[in-house]
Design an enzyme around this catalytic site. Structure first.
Site, short mmCIF file in Angstrom:
data_model
loop_
_atom_site.label_atom_id
_atom_site.label_comp_id
_atom_site.label_asym_id
_atom_site.label_seq_id
_atom_site.Cartn_x
_atom_site.Cartn_y
_atom_site.Cartn_z
N GLN A 79 7.04 41.23 -31.84
CA GLN A 79 5.92 40.71 -32.09
C GLN A 79 5.32 42.65 -32.09
O GLN A 79 4.67 42.54 -31.08
CB GLN A 79 4.36 40.45 -32.54
N GLN A 94 9.97 43.02 -36.23
CA GLN A 94 9.58 42.10 -36.53
C GLN A 94 7.98 41.86 -36.34
O GLN A 94 6.68 42.49 -36.09
CB GLN A 94 9.06 41.42 -35.05
N ASP A 95 7.31 40.75 -37.52
CA ASP A 95 6.09 40.74 -37.75
C ASP A 95 5.50 42.62 -38.40
O ASP A 95 4.73 42.11 -38.25
CB ASP A 95 5.46 40.59 -37.13
#
Length: 539
Positions: free
Chosen positions: A340, A362-363
């Site tokens: 993240q 990611q994210d």
């Protein structure tokens, strides 16, 4: 023994008599009293909760709005008590993750108090007959207030759980009270007929019939969205080479007025700005203008593996109402191996992003809460790279997938609607999905996850089943995922999932609820001249 039977019958006679005669019928509770019961449903001490609301309302005639008003005040008081609890926890840990999570909890509870306070002010207007626009704002703020406590607790993932357990009860109590407020509001608001729709589609979203700009994009902002910067009014200039008033964006933001009622414009000259920027709730009506995607770049590399919470990894985070960004790249360079790592986090109500780029893995884009609009933006990522529980519309945007880690599956969205009464969700309209690796359109992060793709191009790497499970059958019956008139080699519906919450939408009347005009409070999010926009579905 025979001698004892008469005595036993004598003793049991009152009990038998009571059982044989039904109690007198009681009066049905009033609507107001039923709302009080809902307000305190599943709380730690429901009797005390109801007594406090009755006391708050007083002896005067209690109307439904007065009961809701009293319930909101009680919820604010509970959130303030939770803030007091959290504020004393800093000395209990020297772990970066725990320290950051504690700080997140204090900030997020503050957001809840703000959003409930806005709701109180709006209810005062509703008592005198509020418009559907006011009602939409109220529901958006209550929806946002519900999610903050869960984000607080998510920050403790990866810790021993000691502090999380200590504060979990307080967070659960606040969340339950806000959830009850949403249910009360659902019971109160007028039912607007919308025809037969699939479950979870419309939620009685208010119709908007005028063609004026929405209230959060003022007329002077029209020009700023597409103006020549040489002629535009600018309040502050940022430049890495010292040719502006400030060398960093943080300096410019910190010196911007707080609680500004007018638009405050910060021009950021081309360059790479290596800093983590946060615009707090008090920094309202800020507009940041760059010199173009790839020219003005705000970049950072905070990530989950360093010990940060996902919430705090954001390179750029904005909470102040009415934020607008134009011609800027927001980037997180942590890479897929660090999991993240957020490039942009948005908690700004009535915010708009025009010709911006969001780059991460990611994210990437955390559309955390409240009403948001994205137009002609580029979004890059691998796993759940558009996520959160905002009420967001993406229009004419380009979505690019990147190479994931081995054994990872690329998922574009992870929408986090946790309560059926929240009006949150993602609407991706007239966009372009350029998937270069096997890609899924989304997966249900929370039970009532809601995402639709409409009139959007999908490349061949969008997988035939379209959508991916989160874990087993979690949320598959309660989510709302929809597709409407998409095109391209990956848009075929023949192999799509067969979940009861998935809908291949064929009726334009259903799809229209997720258009710019209907899904977010306003008939148009973009100005009527200069910047192209589509208020409704494409013809």
């Amino acid at each position: 023994m025979a001698q004892l039977l008469p005595l036993l019958l004598l003793l049991l006679l009152p009990t038998l008599h009571a059982l044989s005669i039904p109690p007198p019928p009681s009066e049905a509770p009033s609507f107001e009293e039923s709302l009080i019961n809902i307000a305190c449903l599943d709380t730690s001490d429901s009797d005390d909760c109801m007594a406090r609301i009755r006391t708050e309302c007083g002896d005067r005639r209690r109307g439904p709005v007065a009961v809701l008003h009293a319930a909101v005040r009680g919820t604010i008081n509970e959130a303030l008590r939770a803030i007091d609890t959290v504020s004393g926890l800093g000395a209990m840990s020297d772990s970066l993750r725990e320290q950051t999570a504690i700080g997140d909890c204090g900030e997020l509870l503050g957001h809840t108090v703000d959003e409930l306070s806005w709701s109180l002010r709006e209810m005062a207007r509703l008592e005198s007959g509020g418009s559907v626009r006011r009602q939409a704002s109220l529901r958006s703020w209550l929806s946002a207030a519900l999610g903050n406590q869960e984000t607080c607790l998510e920050g403790f993932h990866g810790t021993d759980g000691r502090i999380k357990h200590y504060i979990a009860g307080h967070m659960a109590q606040v969340s339950q009270l806000v959830s009850n407020l949403l249910e009360m509001y659902k019971r109160m608001r007028s039912i607007v007929p919308h025809g037969r729709l699939p479950p979870g589609a419309s939620d009685q979203l208010p119709p908007v019939t005028n063609d004026t700009l929405p209230s959060w994009i003022a007329e002077e902002d029209e020009g700023l969205l597409h103006a020549d910067l040489r002629a535009a009014h600018v309040d502050a200039v940022v430049a890495t080479d010292g040719t502006g008033r400030y060398r960093t964006i943080n300096e410019a933001v910190n010196n911007a007025p707080s609680h500004s009622a007018r638009r405050y414009v910060i021009f950021v000259k081309k360059g790479v700005y290596k800093e983590n920027v946060e615009l707090k709730k008090k920094k309202t009506n800020i507009m940041i203008i760059g010199e173009g995607i790839g020219e003005t770049v705000i970049t950072g590399s905070r990530n989950y593996m360093q010990g940060w919470t996902t919430f705090r990894t954001a390179t750029f985070a904005v909470s102040g109402q009415g934020f607008i960004a134009r011609d800027i790249t927001f980037r997180n360079t942590a890479g897929p191996q660090n999991h993240q790592a957020v490039a942009l986090r948005v908690d700004s109500d009535r915010s708009a992003f025009f010709r911006c780029s969001f780059e991460g893995y990611q994210d990437t884009l955390y559309a955390h809460s409240l009403r948001q609009f994205y137009r002609e933006c580029n979004i890059y990522g691998t796993i759940d790279f558009i996520f959160g529980n905002g009420q967001a519309v993406f229009q004419n945007c380009k979505i690019f997938t990147r190479r994931p880690l081995p054994y990872q599956k690329v998922t574009i969205t992870a929408q986090g609607r946790k309560d059926p009464n929240q009006n949150t969700g993602f609407s991706i309209h007239n966009c372009f999905v350029y998937a270069t690796y096997p890609t899924y359109l989304g997966r249900p992060w929370k039970a009532y996850s809601r995402t639709v793709f409409m009139q959007t191009y999908m490349s061949a790497q969008v997988q035939p089943q379209g959508w991916l499970e989160w874990f087993g059958d979690f949320g598959l019956d309660t989510l709302f995922y929809g597709e409407y008139r998409n095109y391209g080699p990956g848009a075929g519906l023949g192999g799509r999932v067969r979940w009861s919450g998935y809908h291949g939408i064929r009726d334009a009347a259903v799809a229209s609820f997720f258009s710019v005009r209907r899904f977010i409070d306003g008939s148009s999010w973009l100005p009527s001249t200069g910047v192209p926009f589509t208020a409704d579905l494409l013809k």
